[in-house]
Design a protein around this motif. Structure first.
Motif, mmCIF file in Angstrom:
data_model
loop_
_atom_site.group_PDB
_atom_site.id
_atom_site.type_symbol
_atom_site.label_atom_id
_atom_site.label_comp_id
_atom_site.label_asym_id
_atom_site.label_seq_id
_atom_site.Cartn_x
_atom_site.Cartn_y
_atom_site.Cartn_z
ATOM 1 N N ILE A 95 0.954 -1.240 -0.065
ATOM 2 C CA ILE A 95 0.214 -0.175 -0.173
ATOM 3 C C ILE A 95 0.903 1.349 0.145
ATOM 4 N N PRO A 96 2.112 1.586 0.778
ATOM 5 C CA PRO A 96 2.860 2.699 0.547
ATOM 6 C C PRO A 96 3.089 3.022 -0.896
ATOM 7 N N LEU A 97 3.668 1.921 -1.757
ATOM 8 C CA LEU A 97 3.762 2.063 -3.013
ATOM 9 C C LEU A 97 2.786 2.641 -3.922
ATOM 10 N N VAL A 98 1.489 1.860 -3.494
ATOM 11 C CA VAL A 98 0.146 2.318 -4.189
ATOM 12 C C VAL A 98 -0.012 3.681 -3.881
ATOM 13 N N ILE A 99 -0.003 4.104 -2.686
ATOM 14 C CA ILE A 99 -0.312 5.848 -2.420
ATOM 15 C C ILE A 99 0.580 6.593 -2.995
ATOM 16 N N GLU A 100 1.926 6.294 -3.316
ATOM 17 C CA GLU A 100 2.672 7.159 -4.084
ATOM 18 C C GLU A 100 2.317 7.172 -5.311
ATOM 19 N N GLN A 101 2.074 6.086 -6.010
ATOM 20 C CA GLN A 101 1.476 6.268 -7.346
ATOM 21 C C GLN A 101 0.231 6.957 -7.446
ATOM 22 N N CYS A 102 -0.410 6.898 -6.607
ATOM 23 C CA CYS A 102 -1.903 7.509 -6.615
ATOM 24 C C CYS A 102 -1.439 9.058 -6.463
ATOM 25 N N GLY A 103 -0.459 9.460 -5.696
ATOM 26 C CA GLY A 103 -0.279 10.645 -5.337
ATOM 27 C C GLY A 103 0.495 11.464 -6.845
ATOM 28 N N ARG A 133 0.825 9.892 6.946
ATOM 29 C CA ARG A 133 1.688 11.039 6.664
ATOM 30 C C ARG A 133 2.165 10.916 5.195
ATOM 31 N N LEU A 134 2.267 9.724 4.561
ATOM 32 C CA LEU A 134 2.676 9.599 3.169
ATOM 33 C C LEU A 134 1.793 10.122 2.116
ATOM 34 N N ALA A 135 0.307 9.913 2.610
ATOM 35 C CA ALA A 135 -0.868 10.457 2.006
ATOM 36 C C ALA A 135 -1.119 12.034 1.868
#
Length: 750
Positions: A95-103, A133-135
């Protein structure tokens, strides 16, 4: 590389953008979508297709080229056009990678179905906070994790893994439902639709790591299709924001109703005082919801069935402070008696027919059919037309009730005809219910009558399957009050200085205030306290040598011990002793026995010694009665003030009234009215009157502790407060006091 790089200007996550992306998306990415129809992760795509959602579905699956006839992509970055919302079903590790890609793709909202976060403990919470924090870095708003999704019925947006869509399609309506229990959105939807009640939106909020209940209230209120909002709730994350969200919805004429679960166990850690025991349950949250203007219900059935009754409160007339009166009209006495009995359990009184109602009934029937006989109404708890009632008489009485000032609401009870002849039986209600513009009207059907319920729902009239849910809904509407506007007056300089001194001692020495310091604080708030003084043990006999023992009470002074009586640290009948020295010796012996018992206990946290070094000598007082007044900082809703019967009755007879603090005199008198035992001090059966105004003032004064900018008080309690007869210099007197401090939690930035 598409989209933003870390460190570049990020997208705005303003409310209008994320709300639209959440509830009205044109394109949805399904990250972790499956082509196996037996898997949960296939459901969102299948449901969107089954419900004919007109938007674009973007399945994300690295190992598939298409899913259910729709082209699939390896990542959101591979999709050439914009995406409004991503629904994430991948393993937590990805999910961290997914959030980065969504960003990088500039997706405003990400809903996370994946579980294994805060709900499993500290490790999961740490991972969840890292996601937030990442989001935030990428300007994304998160719904979830552990979120089962949402349904927007008007467009067929079934973005959920809830299996209910396999058997039922969402029926569009005007009622939005927000649930803190994910699986319940399907149950709420099907139960509502079985009664003819459709929904605009149903939302599961999951763990509320970012977007929470308050955000969802604001989002639903922004929908043109939504006319009222229901909450299936367990708690709130931010009391201030929740209050603002409800106020925003109400400003748009969209009432908010709530069914609160977990009421008996919300306060997981009760404080040492009686105030904590009385206010540590869901009572604080229930009172807070009332204070916000939420229509608070006690059953899930009522939460669903009340929907047609939730109309803007602006048209509701202001009711008196007395008990609400409800008129129950029936053609079946037994069913009506059940409704009236349940209303009575809520403290609602029947509206007894009188001459003015008889005149109104005669006029209304004459206007319908001048030749029809007019029923003679009896002054009974129920308006019963069972024996001679006709459809015209039923309609005439119902029309009269809409105009009758002696009732605050009406319930139409219908017998077997609601099932055998629903159209005929419903005609009087359908025709005359719209005339109830200043008071609620509800219907209860004795038999199971789904067709009749649907007829009412189609005309936005509330129908109920059980007498309990009918009474619950009526009581909730009657209990409703406009949100309070209480001025937050600043604490006086003396109180602020004392609190600062006490707070420093607590932080430096871990030293809680003793009873004498508690009295000093209460006196600075203008609360009368019984005369007292603190003496060193060696000085007691000399200081009190000219005073009679039978006029005083002797107590230990301790920073550690809250309940002094439990360890024998209070001597009430000093006249049993021949001298002050003898009394002191008896007090010391009792405390030493207590310390000896503690020393043998295995749990070291229970072995705090009383450390008798000083005593407090307090003047005895005579009073009419005793109450408890308390202030508490509730972990969920913030400051509250509590009133209950005092002394040992606080534990044995825990009737309590509670309000968010601070309060005004109107609130204080309303709290007094909620305690049945206080009637005896208000002239009941010619008993001596106590000074209720002084008690109300003391409640208001204590509640001003909520205005302390340092918020250092965990709880402050006076138990008992003596109620004095009217006409004395002091109408109340504090004779025992506790103050406990806390280290205020640091607010986490949103």
């Amino acid at each position: 590389m598409q989209g933003n790089q870390p460190g570049q200007a990020l997208i705005s996550s303003g409310p209008s953008r994320w709300q639209h992306a959440l509830l009205e998306p044109d394109t949805v990415a399904l990250i972790g979508a499956s082509g196996d129809p037996t898997k949960n992760t296939s459901r969102p795509q299948r449901f969107l297709q089954q419900c004919n959602w007109p938007g674009k579905i973007v399945p994300i699956n690295p190992s598939r080229d298409e899913l259910f006839g729709v082209k699939s992509y390896k990542s959101v970055l591979d999709y050439p056009d914009s995406i409004d919302q991503a629904f994430v079903m991948t393993a937590a590790a990805h999910i961290p990678l997914v959030i980065e890609q969504c960003g990088r793709k500039r997706i405003p909202v990400v809903t996370i179905y994946t579980d294994g976060y805060a709900e499993i403990g500290e490790d999961g919470l740490a991972q969840q906070e890292a996601l937030v924090r990442l989001a935030k870095h990428w300007g994304i708003r998160l719904l979830g994790p552990n979120c089962i999704g949402l349904i927007q019925a008007h467009r067929g947006l079934a973005l959920t893994v809830n299996a209910v869509i396999d058997t039922d399609r969402p029926v569009p309506g005007s009622y939005a439902m927000i649930s803190q229990s994910g699986s319940m959105i399907g149950s709420l939807m099907t139960r509502g639709q079985a009664r003819g009640i459709g929904f605009s939106t149903l939302i599961s909020v999951g763990n509320e790591c970012d977007l929470d209940l308050a955000d969802m209230i604001e989002a639903c209120a922004s929908q043109a299709q939504t006319k009222a909002i229901g909450l299936f709730m367990e708690t709130i994350r931010d009391a201030r924001r929740f209050r603002q969200a409800v106020a925003h919805a109400m400003s748009l004429d969209k009432p908010v109703a709530a069914y609160l679960i977990g009421r008996s166990a919300l306060g997981n850690q009760l404080a040492q005082s009686h105030t904590g025991a009385l206010a540590g349950s869901g009572l604080a949250l229930s009172s807070f919801l009332d204070d916000c203007g939420v229509v608070r219900l006690q059953s899930m059935e009522a939460l669903i069935e009340i929907a047609p009754m939730l109309r803007p409160r602006a048209a509701q007339r202001n009711r008196s402070q007395g008990k609400s009166r409800v008129a129950v009209l029936t053609t079946t006495g037994g069913a009506a008696a059940m409704v009236m009995d349940n209303l009575g359990l809520h403290g609602i009184e029947p509206a007894y027919a009188d001459a003015s109602l008889q005149d109104l009934v005669e006029a209304s029937i004459r206007s319908i059919d001048s030749t029809h006989p007019v029923p003679k109404l009896r002054a009974a708890p129920i308006i019963d037309l069972t024996l001679a009632g006709s459809a015209i008489q039923y309609a005439g009485v119902l029309a009269a009730l809409a105009q009758w000032d002696a009732c605050d609401a009406a319930v139409a009870v219908v017998g077997s005809s609601a099932r055998s002849k629903p159209a005929l039986a419903m005609h009087p209600i359908l025709e005359h219910a719209p005339s109830f513009t200043t008071k609620p009207i509800a219907a209860f059907f004795a038999p199971q009558a789904d067709e009749a319920l649907a007829l009412l729902s189609a005309k936005h009239i509330a129908g109920f399957r059980t007498p309990e849910s009918c009474a619950d809904a009526i009581a909730a509407i009657m209990r409703w009050r406009r949100p309070r506007q209480v001025e937050h007056a600043a604490l006086g300089q003396a109180s602020r200085s004392l609190l600062e001194h006490l707070s420093i001692a607590f932080q430096v020495k871990n030293q809680q205030p003793n009873e004498a310091q508690a009295y000093e604080l209460f006196e600075s708030l203008s609360i009368p306290c019984s005369p007292h003084q603190v003496c060193e043990l060696s000085d007691l006999a000399q200081v009190m040598k000219d005073e009679s023992l039978d006029q005083y009470v002797l107590k230990i002074v301790s920073h550690e011990i809250t309940h002094k009586s439990d360890l024998g640290g209070v001597l009430l009948d000093l006249d049993r002793y021949s001298s002050w020295d003898k009394a002191l010796e008896a007090l010391r012996d009792r405390v030493m026995q207590h310390d000896a018992i503690l020393a043998t206990q295995a749990n070291p946290t229970n072995r705090a010694r009383s450390g008798l070094r000083q005593v407090l000598v307090q003047k005895k007082q005579k009073a009419l009665g005793e109450v408890l007044i308390g202030y508490r900082y509730d972990a969920v809703v913030g400051p509250v003030v509590v009133l209950g019967i005092g002394g040992i009755e606080a534990a044995l007879n825990p009737h309590v009234a509670l309000r968010p603090a601070p309060i005004d005199m109107e609130d204080a008198f309303a709290m007094i009215a909620e305690i049945p035992g206080l009637l005896r001090y208000q002239g009941f059966r010619n008993l001596p009157k106590g000074d209720m105004k002084a008690l109300a003032l003391a409640l208001c004064d204590l509640s001003r502790l909520a205005c302390d900018p340092t918020a250092c008080i965990e709880e402050a309690e006076i138990n008992p407060v003596f109620i004095m007869p009217e006409g004395l210099a002091h109408g109340v007197m504090a004779v025992d006091a506790v103050v406990r401090l806390r280290v205020p939690a640091k607010k986490q930035p949103r």
